[in-house]
Enzyme design. Sequence first.
Site, PDB file in Angstrom:
ATOM      1  N   CYS A   1       1.687   9.899  12.117  1.00 38.54           N
ATOM      2  CA  CYS A   1       0.389   9.361  11.673  1.00 38.54           C
ATOM      3  C   CYS A   1      -0.543   9.020  12.836  1.00 38.54           C
ATOM      4  O   CYS A   1      -1.736   8.803  12.635  1.00 38.54           O
ATOM      5  CB  CYS A   1       0.595   8.135  10.796  1.00 38.54           C
ATOM      6  SG  CYS A   1       1.531   8.496   9.316  1.00 38.54           S
TER       7      CYS A   1
ATOM      8  N   HIS B   1      -5.825   3.345  10.451  1.00 36.73           N
ATOM      9  CA  HIS B   1      -4.953   4.267   9.723  1.00 36.73           C
ATOM     10  C   HIS B   1      -4.750   3.701   8.317  1.00 36.73           C
ATOM     11  O   HIS B   1      -4.537   2.507   8.145  1.00 36.73           O
ATOM     12  CB  HIS B   1      -3.614   4.388  10.449  1.00 36.73           C
ATOM     13  CG  HIS B   1      -2.601   5.177   9.686  1.00 36.73           C
ATOM     14  ND1 HIS B   1      -2.895   6.397   9.122  1.00 36.73           N
ATOM     15  CD2 HIS B   1      -1.296   4.930   9.393  1.00 36.73           C
ATOM     16  CE1 HIS B   1      -1.825   6.863   8.511  1.00 36.73           C
ATOM     17  NE2 HIS B   1      -0.845   5.990   8.655  1.00 36.73           N
TER      18      HIS B   1
ATOM     19  N   ASN C   1      -2.118   7.839   1.931  1.00 32.46           N
ATOM     20  CA  ASN C   1      -1.786   7.969   3.351  1.00 32.46           C
ATOM     21  C   ASN C   1      -1.769   9.454   3.720  1.00 32.46           C
ATOM     22  O   ASN C   1      -0.850  10.175   3.343  1.00 32.46           O
ATOM     23  CB  ASN C   1      -0.424   7.320   3.620  1.00 32.46           C
ATOM     24  CG  ASN C   1      -0.028   7.367   5.090  1.00 32.46           C
ATOM     25  OD1 ASN C   1      -0.631   8.084   5.886  1.00 32.46           O
ATOM     26  ND2 ASN C   1       0.988   6.620   5.445  1.00 32.46           N
TER      27      ASN C   1
HETATM   28  O1  UT7 Z   1       1.894   5.828   7.882  1.00 32.21           O
HETATM   29  C1  UT7 Z   1       3.045   5.498   8.587  1.00 32.21           C
HETATM   30  C2  UT7 Z   1       3.313   4.074   8.555  1.00 32.21           C
HETATM   31  N1  UT7 Z   1       3.684   3.675   7.224  1.00 32.21           N
HETATM   32  C3  UT7 Z   1       3.594   2.427   6.897  1.00 32.21           C
HETATM   33  O2  UT7 Z   1       3.155   1.667   7.701  1.00 32.21           O
HETATM   34  C4  UT7 Z   1       4.088   2.007   5.555  1.00 32.21           C
HETATM   35  C5  UT7 Z   1       4.738   0.663   5.672  1.00 32.21           C
HETATM   36  N2  UT7 Z   1       5.365   0.148   4.461  1.00 32.21           N
HETATM   37  C6  UT7 Z   1       4.694  -0.112   3.319  1.00 32.21           C
HETATM   38  O3  UT7 Z   1       3.535   0.163   3.192  1.00 32.21           O
HETATM   39  C7  UT7 Z   1       5.428  -0.866   2.240  1.00 32.21           C
HETATM   40  O4  UT7 Z   1       6.651  -1.359   2.752  1.00 32.21           O
HETATM   41  C8  UT7 Z   1       5.727  -0.013   0.978  1.00 32.21           C
HETATM   42  C9  UT7 Z   1       4.446   0.257   0.242  1.00 32.21           C
HETATM   43  C10 UT7 Z   1       6.387   1.284   1.377  1.00 32.21           C
HETATM   44  C11 UT7 Z   1       6.655  -0.782   0.030  1.00 32.21           C
HETATM   45  O5  UT7 Z   1       6.088  -2.035  -0.286  1.00 32.21           O
HETATM   46  P1  UT7 Z   1       6.966  -3.371  -0.165  1.00 32.21           P
HETATM   47  O6  UT7 Z   1       6.125  -4.465  -0.639  1.00 32.21           O
HETATM   48  O7  UT7 Z   1       7.502  -3.440   1.231  1.00 32.21           O
HETATM   49  O8  UT7 Z   1       8.095  -3.116  -1.215  1.00 32.21           O
HETATM   50  P2  UT7 Z   1       9.671  -3.088  -1.006  1.00 32.21           P
HETATM   51  O9  UT7 Z   1      10.081  -1.844  -0.301  1.00 32.21           O
HETATM   52  O10 UT7 Z   1      10.100  -4.392  -0.449  1.00 32.21           O
HETATM   53  O11 UT7 Z   1      10.144  -2.987  -2.532  1.00 32.21           O
HETATM   54  C12 UT7 Z   1       9.903  -4.048  -3.461  1.00 32.21           C
HETATM   55  C13 UT7 Z   1      10.413  -3.609  -4.806  1.00 32.21           C
HETATM   56  C14 UT7 Z   1      11.820  -3.019  -4.786  1.00 32.21           C
HETATM   57  O12 UT7 Z   1      12.495  -3.470  -5.943  1.00 32.21           O
HETATM   58  P3  UT7 Z   1      13.531  -4.692  -5.872  1.00 32.21           P
HETATM   59  O13 UT7 Z   1      14.571  -4.284  -4.878  1.00 32.21           O
HETATM   60  O14 UT7 Z   1      12.717  -5.874  -5.436  1.00 32.21           O
HETATM   61  O15 UT7 Z   1      14.016  -4.775  -7.286  1.00 32.21           O
HETATM   62  C15 UT7 Z   1      11.591  -1.553  -4.870  1.00 32.21           C
HETATM   63  O16 UT7 Z   1      12.659  -0.867  -5.454  1.00 32.21           O
HETATM   64  O17 UT7 Z   1       9.567  -2.581  -5.349  1.00 32.21           O
HETATM   65  C16 UT7 Z   1      10.374  -1.482  -5.757  1.00 32.21           C
HETATM   66  N3  UT7 Z   1       9.603  -0.255  -5.574  1.00 32.21           N
HETATM   67  C17 UT7 Z   1       8.792   0.256  -6.526  1.00 32.21           C
HETATM   68  N4  UT7 Z   1       8.503  -0.141  -7.765  1.00 32.21           N
HETATM   69  C18 UT7 Z   1       7.630   0.605  -8.467  1.00 32.21           C
HETATM   70  C19 UT7 Z   1       9.535   0.532  -4.472  1.00 32.21           C
HETATM   71  N5  UT7 Z   1       8.702   1.554  -4.695  1.00 32.21           N
HETATM   72  C20 UT7 Z   1       8.213   1.410  -5.944  1.00 32.21           C
HETATM   73  C21 UT7 Z   1       7.330   2.153  -6.732  1.00 32.21           C
HETATM   74  N6  UT7 Z   1       7.069   1.707  -7.971  1.00 32.21           N
HETATM   75  N7  UT7 Z   1       6.716   3.260  -6.276  1.00 32.21           N
END
Ligand code: UT7
Length: 321
Positions: free
Chosen positions: A112, A248, A278
């Site tokens: 990225c 970004h 993204n």
């Molecule tokens: O471009 C390169 C750099 N990339 C980045 O910088 C991205 C960095 N990371 C992020 O933007 C975020 O971490 C994400 C958007 C990828 C995820 O958001 P988060 O708030 O960190 O969520 P999480 O991974 O902690 O997941 C929270 C919950 C989980 O469920 P439990 O374990 O709490 O029951 C996931 O399974 O959300 C669940 N989950 C979803 N639910 C519905 C994960 N993806 C989804 C989804 N829809 N698409």
Amino acid sequence: MYARIIGTGSYLPERVVHNADLAKIMDTSDEWIRERTGIERRHYAAEGQTTVDLAEQAARRAIAAAGLNPGDIDLIVFGTTTPDLVFPNAGAMLQARLGCTGGPAFSVEAACSSFIYALSVAEKFVRLGEAKRALVVGAETLTRITDFTDRTTAVLFADGAGAVVLAPSEEPGIISTHLHADGSYQHLLYCTGGISKGYEPGTGNRAVIRMAGRETFKVAVTMLGNSVEEALAKNKLAKSAVNWLVPHQANIRIIQAVAKKLDMPMERVILTVQEHGNTSAASVPLALDTGVRDGRIKQGDLVLLEAFGGGFTWGSALVRM
Ligand code: UT7
């Protein structure tokens, strides 16, 4: 001597995919995607439409905005993670399309951060007098390496292209660029397939993105915060001197955290994540072109670009438009 941005352009493929469309094919919801990422919709390339196809459209728009013809370009630096082929490099393929053969053309691969890396390389060619009209591109067809069975990444990534043209100038210009990488984080965000290494077991011989989202998020906020502070400190500038932050577009919460570090109200941040998702290397030039074309970013404005991606790689660029 400095390098100045004299034209910007971008291109998004026609097909728009809304969060609700994704909720039909995987266990997710519009509400979750909006709340956790800020994304509302994104663009997907058509079947057969490649990264260089998208780049060509963006490049032609940037060249026209600069008041030039494609034949005037004497350097192409192409930032991408999803090139059409292993070789020829995407820059050389684009050069043939534009009919500006003869000068150097190459791609820069830093996930990225590829556009910021490409900009940093190209501006040195221009500043040192080795190129007069440089085309810098960030373009991706990330949907080709998206795993649509993995909801944690599939809702994030999309396709698009952005480009800028650089020319020599006695006035700044690109004031400074700040590039970083820490390869010890490679396991947190990577692609499961490659030519030399082959494919990871269990991926059905596909090269797909894998990301430890929460861990990546934390490092991104820290490193981007450091990088924008570094750009200001290097130039002895106050936070208030910056007119626009062009970040970004990975996640609105990361963007808000970096803006807060800069004491910058969100009204002075160019935000496209809601419409573009993204787009990796394309996200910064797409956002820059959006801000320029809608009249928010004006000539003379001080603009801070920043990006973070797999590697990890990250960086910033301070630019007087
Ligand atoms: O471009 C390169 C750099 N990339 C980045 O910088 C991205 C960095 N990371 C992020 O933007 C975020 O971490 C994400 C958007 C990828 C995820 O958001 P988060 O708030 O960190 O969520 P999480 O991974 O902690 O997941 C929270 C919950 C989980 O469920 P439990 O374990 O709490 O029951 C996931 O399974 O959300 C669940 N989950 C979803 N639910 C519905 C994960 N993806 C989804 C989804 N829809 N698409």
